[in-house]
Design a protein around this motif. Structure first.
Motif, PDB file in Angstrom:
ATOM      1  N   THR A 191       0.835  -1.201   0.000  1.00  0.00           N
ATOM      2  CA  THR A 191       0.000   0.000   0.000  1.00  0.00           C
ATOM      3  C   THR A 191       0.869   1.249   0.000  1.00  0.00           C
ATOM      4  O   THR A 191       1.808   1.357   0.802  1.00  0.00           O
ATOM      5  CB  THR A 191      -0.911   0.009   1.241  1.00  0.00           C
ATOM      6  OG1 THR A 191      -1.717  -1.175   1.251  1.00  0.00           O
ATOM      7  CG2 THR A 191      -1.832   1.221   1.214  1.00  0.00           C
ATOM      8  N   PRO A 192       0.610   2.205  -0.881  1.00  0.00           N
ATOM      9  CA  PRO A 192       1.396   3.447  -0.893  1.00  0.00           C
ATOM     10  C   PRO A 192       1.385   4.132   0.472  1.00  0.00           C
ATOM     11  O   PRO A 192       0.345   4.202   1.133  1.00  0.00           O
ATOM     12  CB  PRO A 192       0.690   4.299  -1.946  1.00  0.00           C
ATOM     13  CG  PRO A 192       0.046   3.301  -2.864  1.00  0.00           C
ATOM     14  CD  PRO A 192      -0.395   2.173  -1.971  1.00  0.00           C
ATOM     15  N   GLY A 193       2.559   4.626   0.885  1.00  0.00           N
ATOM     16  CA  GLY A 193       2.681   5.322   2.154  1.00  0.00           C
ATOM     17  C   GLY A 193       3.160   4.456   3.302  1.00  0.00           C
ATOM     18  O   GLY A 193       3.508   4.971   4.367  1.00  0.00           O
ATOM     19  N   LEU A 194       3.189   3.128   3.087  1.00  0.00           N
ATOM     20  CA  LEU A 194       3.676   2.205   4.117  1.00  0.00           C
ATOM     21  C   LEU A 194       5.133   1.863   3.832  1.00  0.00           C
ATOM     22  O   LEU A 194       5.455   1.304   2.786  1.00  0.00           O
ATOM     23  CB  LEU A 194       2.826   0.932   4.136  1.00  0.00           C
ATOM     24  CG  LEU A 194       3.334  -0.205   5.037  1.00  0.00           C
ATOM     25  CD1 LEU A 194       3.459   0.260   6.483  1.00  0.00           C
ATOM     26  CD2 LEU A 194       2.396  -1.424   4.937  1.00  0.00           C
ATOM     27  N   THR A 195       6.014   2.226   4.741  1.00  0.00           N
ATOM     28  CA  THR A 195       7.437   1.923   4.584  1.00  0.00           C
ATOM     29  C   THR A 195       7.910   1.037   5.731  1.00  0.00           C
ATOM     30  O   THR A 195       7.381   1.097   6.849  1.00  0.00           O
ATOM     31  CB  THR A 195       8.280   3.207   4.544  1.00  0.00           C
ATOM     32  OG1 THR A 195       8.027   3.981   5.721  1.00  0.00           O
ATOM     33  CG2 THR A 195       7.938   4.036   3.317  1.00  0.00           C
ATOM     34  N   VAL A 196       8.915   0.214   5.433  1.00  0.00           N
ATOM     35  CA  VAL A 196       9.423  -0.775   6.387  1.00  0.00           C
ATOM     36  C   VAL A 196      10.923  -0.591   6.553  1.00  0.00           C
ATOM     37  O   VAL A 196      11.657  -0.484   5.564  1.00  0.00           O
ATOM     38  CB  VAL A 196       9.129  -2.212   5.883  1.00  0.00           C
ATOM     39  CG1 VAL A 196       9.738  -3.242   6.819  1.00  0.00           C
ATOM     40  CG2 VAL A 196       7.623  -2.433   5.774  1.00  0.00           C
ATOM     41  N   LYS A 197      11.376  -0.557   7.800  1.00  0.00           N
ATOM     42  CA  LYS A 197      12.797  -0.385   8.096  1.00  0.00           C
ATOM     43  C   LYS A 197      13.249  -1.448   9.092  1.00  0.00           C
ATOM     44  O   LYS A 197      12.634  -1.630  10.143  1.00  0.00           O
ATOM     45  CB  LYS A 197      13.051   1.008   8.675  1.00  0.00           C
ATOM     46  CG  LYS A 197      14.507   1.281   9.035  1.00  0.00           C
ATOM     47  CD  LYS A 197      14.658   2.663   9.663  1.00  0.00           C
ATOM     48  CE  LYS A 197      16.093   2.923  10.080  1.00  0.00           C
ATOM     49  NZ  LYS A 197      16.231   4.261  10.737  1.00  0.00           N
ATOM     50  N   GLU A 198      14.330  -2.147   8.759  1.00  0.00           N
ATOM     51  CA  GLU A 198      14.848  -3.206   9.625  1.00  0.00           C
ATOM     52  C   GLU A 198      15.427  -2.620  10.915  1.00  0.00           C
ATOM     53  O   GLU A 198      16.043  -1.559  10.914  1.00  0.00           O
ATOM     54  CB  GLU A 198      15.929  -4.000   8.896  1.00  0.00           C
ATOM     55  CG  GLU A 198      16.485  -5.165   9.705  1.00  0.00           C
ATOM     56  CD  GLU A 198      17.530  -5.966   8.945  1.00  0.00           C
ATOM     57  OE1 GLU A 198      17.975  -7.009   9.461  1.00  0.00           O
ATOM     58  OE2 GLU A 198      17.908  -5.532   7.839  1.00  0.00           O
TER      59      GLU A 198
END
Length: 380
Positions: A191-198
């Protein structure tokens, strides 16, 4: 233990010890996933055994094990290097979160069934930087309804499996303060706007931070009713503590088996380690503590299967199992000496990953608060 559970335990044990471990031995020490070409033959065998997606109800294609069966399965399936976070390397499939089956038919068909049939993956996002042990008060991720969709803004922390997931269940605040203001949403990973960072941590399997920047979620992806999200979160958390607890005991039992074998074979200063009282006591304490913890987990599962409230028993099981497992693996490493901390054996990895288990699924201190509150109120 009833015969049918004993037979299932033996089947899972043979499969994991002879076939799953043989494949895992070809992978790097800190591997967190099994390559698809090596995993699929194992999964085909698990399906043939009738042990596919053990937590998923039979009507949706799973094995439909009750909580007691799940505890027995987890203790055996997690006795591999990556087992604490990927039981049997995923050979038995990856169950969708149990709360997806509380959704409507459209949600089940779009999200739940592909997890069983095609192996699509899911994350569950509850914890935030404001705190994870009391989600009813800590959740600040905001979901605002505008027309036929909800707009999500905020962040989640310590979320397992988010990078490889296809979708997730996200808990956000749609109302005021407290539990009644929490709702549950199904969110597609892309989904646009959802970012994931380890977030690199002590274990090999890193959690992630999720950031929601005006993420649009269709109103039909509301799971359950608005304001009922906390009840769904609690169902997932409490049920999951059975497998979580039993799995740690399985790893500790595997570590103890390694230490017993070493003590019987290793000779120092003219006698075996097994002949030395200090070693005998470490082994004896470990065995006794594991037996006691196992029965506590079984009691919690039994109450749940009877349809009784088992939140208290699940908390007791979680604290007892994770702390017992940590002590047992620590002793086993001590018995093996330098070999115990080497990467030739899984002990050092289990030691690192068990340390997180005293924090994940609610830290020991919070569960002790739950137990104390019940004791002080006269519940036994």
């Amino acid at each position: 233990m009833p015969d049918e559970y004993r037979e299932m335990r033996d089947v899972v044990r043979r499969f994991v010890q002879t076939e799953v471990k043989a494949v895992e031995d070809t992978l790097p020490h800190d591997a967190t996933y099994c390559p698809e070409d090596k995993l699929k033959p194992l999964q085909d065998k698990a399906k043939a055994m009738g042990l596919w997606c053990v937590r998923t109800p039979e009507e949706f294609g799973g094995a439909g094990l009750n909580l007691f069966g799940q505890a027995i399965w987890a203790e055996e399936a997690k006795q591999v290097r990556m087992g604490l976070y990927n039981a049997a390397m995923g050979a038995f499939g990856i169950d969708p979160p149990n709360v997806i089956w509380e959704g409507n038919r459209q949600q089940i068909e779009k999200y739940g069934l592909p997890g069983v049939e095609k192996g699509s993956r899911c994350f569950v996002a509850i914890s935030e930087s404001s705190g994870g042990a009391d989600p009813g008060r800590a959740i600040q991720l905001k979901a605002e309804k505008i027309g036929g969709k909800y707009i999500l803004n905020g962040s989640k922390m310590w979320i397992t499996g988010a990078a490889k997931a296809d979708w997730g269940i996200v808990y956000a605040r749609t109302g005021g303060r407290g539990r009644s203001g929490i709702s549950s949403f199904i969110v597609d990973r892309d989904t646009p706007g959802l970012t994931v960072k380890e977030i690199p941590v002590i274990r090999a399997y890193s959690p992630f931070e999720l950031h929601f920047d005006n993420v649009e979620v269709p109103a039909e992806n509301l799971l359950g009713e608005e304001g009922m999200g906390f009840a769904l979160a609690e169902k997932w958390l409490v049920d999951n503590r059975i497998q979580y607890s039993a799995g740690t005991l399985g790893v500790a039992q595997a570590a103890l088996d390694i230490a017993v074998k070493w003590a019987n074979e290793r000779e120092t200063f003219g006698s075996r380690l097994a002949d030395k009282q200090a070693v005998q006591w470490m082994l004896a304490d470990s065995d006794m503590e594991l037996r006691a913890a196992r029965l506590i987990v079984y009691e919690a599962a039994w109450r749940g299967d009877l349809g009784k409230d088992f939140k208290l028993e699940a908390s007791i099981a979680k604290v007892t199992a994770t702390e017992t497992a940590g002590r047992v693996v620590d002793r086993c490493m001590q018995i093996l000496g330098g070999l115990g901390v080497s990467k030739e054996l899984p002990l050092e990895r289990w030691y690192r990953e068990l340390r997180i288990h005293r924090i994940g699924e609610g830290p020991s201190e919070v569960h002790r608060m739950v137990v104390a509150r019940n004791v002080l109120n006269g519940r036994r």
